[in-house]
Design an enzyme around this catalytic site. Structure first.
Site, PDB file in Angstrom:
ATOM      1  N   CYS A  17       0.934  -1.148  -0.035  1.00 29.83           N
ATOM      2  CA  CYS A  17       0.264   0.131  -0.075  1.00 29.83           C
ATOM      3  C   CYS A  17       0.146   1.047   0.004  1.00 29.83           C
ATOM      4  CB  CYS A  17      -1.026   0.371   1.779  1.00 29.83           C
ATOM      5  SG  CYS A  17      -1.857  -1.023   1.659  1.00 29.83           S
ATOM      6  N   GLY A  44       0.865  -0.379  -4.930  1.00 26.42           N
ATOM      7  CA  GLY A  44      -0.244  -0.315  -4.845  1.00 26.42           C
ATOM      8  C   GLY A  44      -1.750  -0.097  -6.277  1.00 26.42           C
ATOM      9  N   ASN A 118      -0.823   1.016   5.770  1.00 29.44           N
ATOM     10  CA  ASN A 118       0.445  -0.263   5.216  1.00 29.44           C
ATOM     11  C   ASN A 118       1.526  -1.360   6.019  1.00 29.44           C
ATOM     12  OD1 ASN A 118       3.643   1.195   3.360  1.00 29.44           O
ATOM     13  ND2 ASN A 118       2.216  -0.909   3.552  1.00 29.44           N
ATOM     14  N   GLY A 119       0.765  -1.877   5.849  1.00 33.69           N
ATOM     15  CA  GLY A 119       2.030  -3.036   6.809  1.00 33.69           C
ATOM     16  C   GLY A 119       0.883  -4.347   6.733  1.00 33.69           C
ATOM     17  N   TYR A 260      14.019  -2.406  -4.317  1.00 32.80           N
ATOM     18  CA  TYR A 260      13.157  -2.424  -5.455  1.00 32.80           C
ATOM     19  C   TYR A 260      11.841  -1.399  -4.505  1.00 32.80           C
ATOM     20  CZ  TYR A 260       9.041  -3.653  -8.297  1.00 32.80           C
ATOM     21  OH  TYR A 260       7.814  -3.922  -9.295  1.00 32.80           O
TER      22      TYR A 260
END
Ligand code: SF4
Length: 478
Positions: A17, A44, A118-119, A260
């Site tokens: 996310c 995302g 997020n996570g 990345y």
């Protein structure tokens, strides 16, 4: 009901996310959240949403699709106010169904509450069971819904106290923005797994976002991280900062943000991602030299590393592929004949740059091993003589439970095969991965990072049943 299937082309792990939060009394906060999410689209591509508060009423719009598909002038116009949060989603916990799209909004006895997360919590299944036993109803399979329900029922005089009371119970990765009637809160877990930074707007106000690149897009100055364990309130001309829980003794920033995930123009742990990636390439050239005519990147994330490799090896750098930059995530399932095209839908080889040449190809990772082979075949078909593949991190042999979409051992090619077997499988003349020590030396830090997907050394206790769909299995068992 129409069934939407996703077309996924690519072998990179998917980040879960991107999040953004805005307090800007003199700005169109919905538009700012939109452009913030637009800058975080790489994190995302499955669904997007924005919630806005004018101090009294909270309004939310969210749907499946890319940020630019979900929002238009008509549905942004009603989102008027001074406070906004937004979310762009790739599912990790929970399926990809619309009910998991964020932000989540509920009405509580303290007023409206909205979160974007997020996570991934590693203890989400246990927390979920506890809520269900208390009689709390849940409508999605997302751990983020568990978090909002816990917040709604938490003890405490105000939201800061309630957040503080919940944080010790949440085990895992959470960078989060929370919207109430008159505040945006930014919250980061004590391990610091996922990034979250806050920046000041030149006009009055602040923005918080997953990456500093998005803050720069919105014109922010004086950017700082939300530190592990901190809660920051955006509701006034000055930020209010609390160390809600102490930072973990062993910090665990995700090393994969450098390799990345993050945009190269972002800073992670105070380091320029672009420069770290160049150093990863340089280190790789030192560890795995080869005689070749040209160094080419797999675009886009491997471009800085290929520049570094070429510079350190004294071999010319050139483009070998052109990537269709606008393909993103498509919800149109390719026809059978198009599916046979595979990666050619996304990449074309530049024949003039590779014909009759010995190539060093730089890529950032091999996860499932399903695109490297087809990509290298494009180069062979374009006339490449030798192909030497170099990867800018070690083999990924363990799953991630902290929010990255590589949740089982079985899906990881490096767990099933040796490096030589992978080389034969994807069809290159040589294959080398950067060593763990080389990767950390290129980053320039010896500690403070999670490297569990390479080493199996998890920074917290994980339940190996807690895969992406395992959470849903627990859901159906309870
Ligand atoms: S296991 Fe790997 S991908 Fe997951 S948080 Fe740790 S370093 Fe990042």
């Amino acid at each position: 009901m129409a069934v939407i299937q996703e077309s996924r082309m690519g072998d990179h792990p998917n980040e879960e996310c991107g999040i953004v939060g805005v307090y800007a009394p003199h700005e169109d906060v919905a538009s700012m959240a939109f452009y913030g999410l637009y800058a975080l689209q790489h994190r995302g591509q499955e669904a997007a949403g924005i919630a806005v508060s004018d101090g009294q009423t909270v309004r939310l719009h969210k749907d499946a699709g890319l940020v630019s598909q979900v929002f238009n002038a008509q549905n942004l116009a009603p989102l008027q106010g001074h406070y906004a949060i937004g979310h762009t989603r790739y599912s990790t916990t929970g399926s990809s169904s619309n009910r998991n799209a964020q932000p989540f909004m509920i009405e509580t006895e303290h007023g409206p509450l909205v979160i974007a997360h997020n996570g991934n919590l590693v203890n989400a299944a246990e927390l979920r069971r506890e809520l269900l036993h208390k009689g709390v109803g849940l409508s999605s399979s997302s751990d983020s819904e568990v978090m909002i329900m816990m917040l709604a029922g938490a003890e405490g005089e105000g939201w800061i106290e309630r957040i503080r009371n919940c944080m010790p119970k949440w085990c895992g990765a959470y960078s989060m923005v929370i919207l109430t009637r008159r505040c945006v809160f930014a919250v980061r877990d004590p391990w610091g797994f996922r990034p979250l930074s806050v920046g000041m707007l030149p006009s009055e106000g602040h923005v918080v976002a997953s990456e500093t690149g998005a803050l720069r897009t919105l014109g922010c100055v004086a950017i700082r991280e939300v530190n592990p364990g901190e809660v920051i309130a955006l509701s006034n001309h000055a930020l209010s900062v609390w160390q809600a829980v102490p930072p973990a003794a062993r910090l665990a920033r995700c090393v994969f943000e450098h390799v990345y995930f993050s945009r190269p123009d972002s800073f992670w742990d105070g380091l320029s991602v672009h420069q770290v990636r160049q150093r990863l390439g340089e280190q790789l050239a030192n560890e795995a030299p080869v005689t070749a005519d040209v160094v080419i990147p797999v675009p886009d994330s491997s471009i800085p590393a290929a520049i570094g490799y070429a510079r350190a090896a004294g071999i010319p750098y050139n483009d070998g592929f052109i990537k269709n930059r606008y393909i993103g995530r498509t919800f149109i399932e390719p026809t059978d004949s198009l599916r046979k095209q595979g990666v050619a839908l996304k990449f074309n080889a530049i024949e003039e740059n590779v014909r009759d040449k010995n190539l060093v190809v730089i890529d950032d990772s091999i996860v499932r091993g399903n695109t490297s082979g087809p990509l290298l075949r494009l180069l062979r078909q374009a006339g490449a003589r030798q192909i030497h593949l170099r990867i800018t991190c070690p083999p990924i042999i363990h799953p991630c439970f902290m929010g990255v979409d590589m949740g089982t051992y079985e899906e990881l090619i490096a767990h099933r095969m040796s490096v030589e077997e992978i080389r034969q499988h994807i069809g290159c003349d040589s294959l080398h991965y950067l060593s763990l020590a080389g990767m950390m030396s290129a980053i320039g830090r010896s500690e403070g990072y999670c490297d569990a997907c390479y080493t199996g050394d998890y920074p917290l206790q994980v339940n190996f049943k807690s895969t992406k769909t395992g959470f849903e299995k627990v859901m159906s068992e309870t």
